[in-house]
Design an enzyme around this catalytic site. Structure first.
Site, PDB file in Angstrom:
ATOM      1  N   SER A   1      30.694  -5.144  88.518  1.00 42.57           N
ATOM      2  CA  SER A   1      29.431  -5.710  88.981  1.00 42.57           C
ATOM      3  C   SER A   1      28.691  -4.826  89.966  1.00 42.57           C
ATOM      4  CB  SER A   1      29.670  -7.090  89.579  1.00 42.57           C
ATOM      5  OG  SER A   1      30.700  -7.039  90.546  1.00 42.57           O
TER       6      SER A   1
ATOM      7  N   HIS B   1      29.330  -9.855  83.588  1.00 40.22           N
ATOM      8  CA  HIS B   1      28.160  -9.001  83.371  1.00 40.22           C
ATOM      9  C   HIS B   1      28.085  -8.451  81.953  1.00 40.22           C
ATOM     10  CE1 HIS B   1      26.304  -8.918  87.325  1.00 40.22           C
ATOM     11  NE2 HIS B   1      27.520  -8.945  87.828  1.00 40.22           N
TER      12      HIS B   1
ATOM     13  N   LYS C   1      24.467 -15.878  84.551  1.00 41.59           N
ATOM     14  CA  LYS C   1      23.728 -14.619  84.568  1.00 41.59           C
ATOM     15  C   LYS C   1      22.824 -14.570  83.337  1.00 41.59           C
ATOM     16  CE  LYS C   1      26.743 -12.491  87.863  1.00 41.59           C
ATOM     17  NZ  LYS C   1      28.185 -12.347  88.088  1.00 41.59           N
TER      18      LYS C   1
HETATM   19  C1  LIG Z   1      28.941 -13.074  89.175  1.00 39.64           C
HETATM   20  C2  LIG Z   1      30.354 -12.792  88.822  1.00 39.64           C
HETATM   21  C3  LIG Z   1      31.295 -13.815  88.746  1.00 39.64           C
HETATM   22  C4  LIG Z   1      30.960 -15.210  89.149  1.00 39.64           C
HETATM   23  O1  LIG Z   1      30.136 -15.852  88.240  1.00 39.64           O
HETATM   24  P1  LIG Z   1      29.270 -17.115  88.713  1.00 39.64           P
HETATM   25  O2  LIG Z   1      28.996 -17.824  87.457  1.00 39.64           O
HETATM   26  O3  LIG Z   1      28.072 -16.583  89.419  1.00 39.64           O
HETATM   27  O4  LIG Z   1      30.151 -17.896  89.637  1.00 39.64           O
HETATM   28  C5  LIG Z   1      32.576 -13.510  88.324  1.00 39.64           C
HETATM   29  N1  LIG Z   1      32.921 -12.232  88.004  1.00 39.64           N
HETATM   30  C6  LIG Z   1      32.049 -11.226  88.087  1.00 39.64           C
HETATM   31  C7  LIG Z   1      32.476  -9.852  87.723  1.00 39.64           C
HETATM   32  C8  LIG Z   1      30.741 -11.466  88.511  1.00 39.64           C
HETATM   33  O5  LIG Z   1      29.875 -10.452  88.619  1.00 39.64           O
END
Ligand SMILES: *Cc1c(COP(=O)(O)O)cnc(C)c1O
Length: 394
Positions: free
Chosen positions: A183, A211, A242
């Protein structure tokens, strides 16, 4: 006046301020759009995970409204009591078909999907072999499991194998776990090699595709599809927060894994399920992924355009291979100053410093979306060039 019991927090805030790291929340007025108003300023938004523009897609909006009218605003209970609505089941069946797995289960967020799953499937006498740059939710899940945590250097498969080899005589179960797309750096995990290692050493293979969901693989099916590894990764986590545009996380895998999480996944058991509007938006999003593949194509053409532009300007974009492109700066304070100045000039690119990334690895993180126009991205590049030169970064 803060109560004396909490004086230490005030002290810590002051220390952060001295390091230039006491950042404030940026407040968005209106919708999450490629050009949006944050803190009263119109800026080109390079800070959202709204990869495909689905946060404001008319079909998702209508689906949420229709579900709210038909089913109300809340689910009223945790899934295991009375909070499992037909629309939750419909979404999970849809996700399983989309991911080509036997079953799936939705959690309240990607964070709880990771922490709840790792915490449930691993125990005190087990071992978790984890990439150094894995997401905080994996780290928290590993800690909750009480298993022994072994961290291998980022994407270093030889190091991962050395750990698995050393653990081979141990009776405990092993979990090999990686982000699919990292990320903060935007690079892709060496999943084929890791899946091979997991098979060789009898470890459970788990990938966090937060992602990669909606970004990589056919119609955004994620890294397992991207690498053609169907059937070789035991646990696939995805996010609905996302690219999918709403909120939530899911685990896709075998029927027994999913049933076990129904019985042992603590966020599933002890925290209320999504409102029907969220489930309805997500269902619609998966349909959009299959019916509007041009969104993903546009995301990738914008990614190529912007990344090339940054490189041409002389910025160090690190290891990025995806729409997440860091501009590596190094020093935390300089990074935050650059981010602030760029914001004043009309570009919102988040400064990221310790503890989100290691000390000395601070960077501006940019994320393009399918909905940015090339004119907007060109304007963003011009602003980054002007401010970057003024601050002696290029
Ligand atoms: C954003 C993210 C999460 C968490 O996801 P949410 O749905 O926002 O709680 C988990 N793992 C990674 C790698 C992320 O970037």
């Amino acid at each position: 006046m803060p109560r004396p019991q909490l004086q230490y927090l005030t002290d810590e805030l002051q220390q952060l301020e001295q390091k230039g790291l006491r950042t404030k929340l940026r407040v968005l007025r209106g919708e999450q759009l490629p050009v949006a108003e944050f803190d009263g300023r119109r800026v080109i938004n390079l800070s959202s995970n709204n990869y495909l523009g689905l946060c404001t897609h008319p079909r998702l909006r209508e689906a949420a409204l229709a579900a709210t009218r038909a089913l109300g605003v809340g689910s009223g209970a945790v899934r295991t009591i009375s909070g499992t609505m037909a629309i939750h089941m419909e979404l999970e069946e849809h996700i399983a078909r989309f991911k080509h797995t036997e079953a799936s289960v939705v959690f309240q967020s990607g964070f709880t999907a990771n922490s709840g799953t790792v915490g449930a499937i691993m125990g005190r006498s087990d071992f978790i072999v984890s990439d150094a740059l894995n997401h905080a939710s994996i780290i928290d899940g590993a800690r909750l499991s009480r298993a022994t945590i072994k961290v291998f250097p980022h994407k270093d498969c030889n190091a991962a194998e050395a750990i698995l080899q050393e653990l081979a005589p141990q009776p405990g179960r092993k979990l090999l776990i990686t982000d699919g797309v990292f990320s903060m750096d935007g690079d892709i995990a060496p999943l084929p090699e890791l899946a091979g290692l997991a098979e060789k050493y009898g470890a459970v293979m788990m990938v966090d595709d937060a992602h990669a969901s909606g970004v990589l693989g056919k119609n955004g099916r994620g890294t397992v599809d991207h690498f053609g590894l169907h059937g070789r990764v035991d646990v696939q986590v995805g996010t609905l927060s996302k690219a999918i545009g709403a909120l939530g996380g899911y685990v896709a895998g075998g029927a027994n894994l999913i049933e076990f999480l129904h019985l042992r996944g603590r966020p599933f058991l002890f925290s209320t399920s999504h409102p029907p509007s969220v489930a309805a938006s997500c269902l619609e999003a998966f349909k959009v992924l299959e019916e509007e593949p041009e969104r993903i194509e546009r995301l990738w053409s914008n990614t190529r355009f912007f990344k090339q532009g940054l490189k041409k300007l002389g910025f160090d974009t690190g290891m990025s291979e995806t729409p997440i492109t860091p501009i590596m700066i190094g020093d935390g304070r300089r990074t935050m100053e650059f981010s602030r100045a760029v914001f004043q000039a009309g570009v919102f690119a988040t400064g990221i410093a310790y503890p989100t990334v290691p000390e000395g690895k601070a960077r501006l993180r940019t994320i393009v979306t399918a909905t940015h126009t090339e004119a907007e991205l060109s304007e963003a590049l011009a602003i980054l060039e002007r401010v970057g030169k003024a601050q002696g970064l290029i």
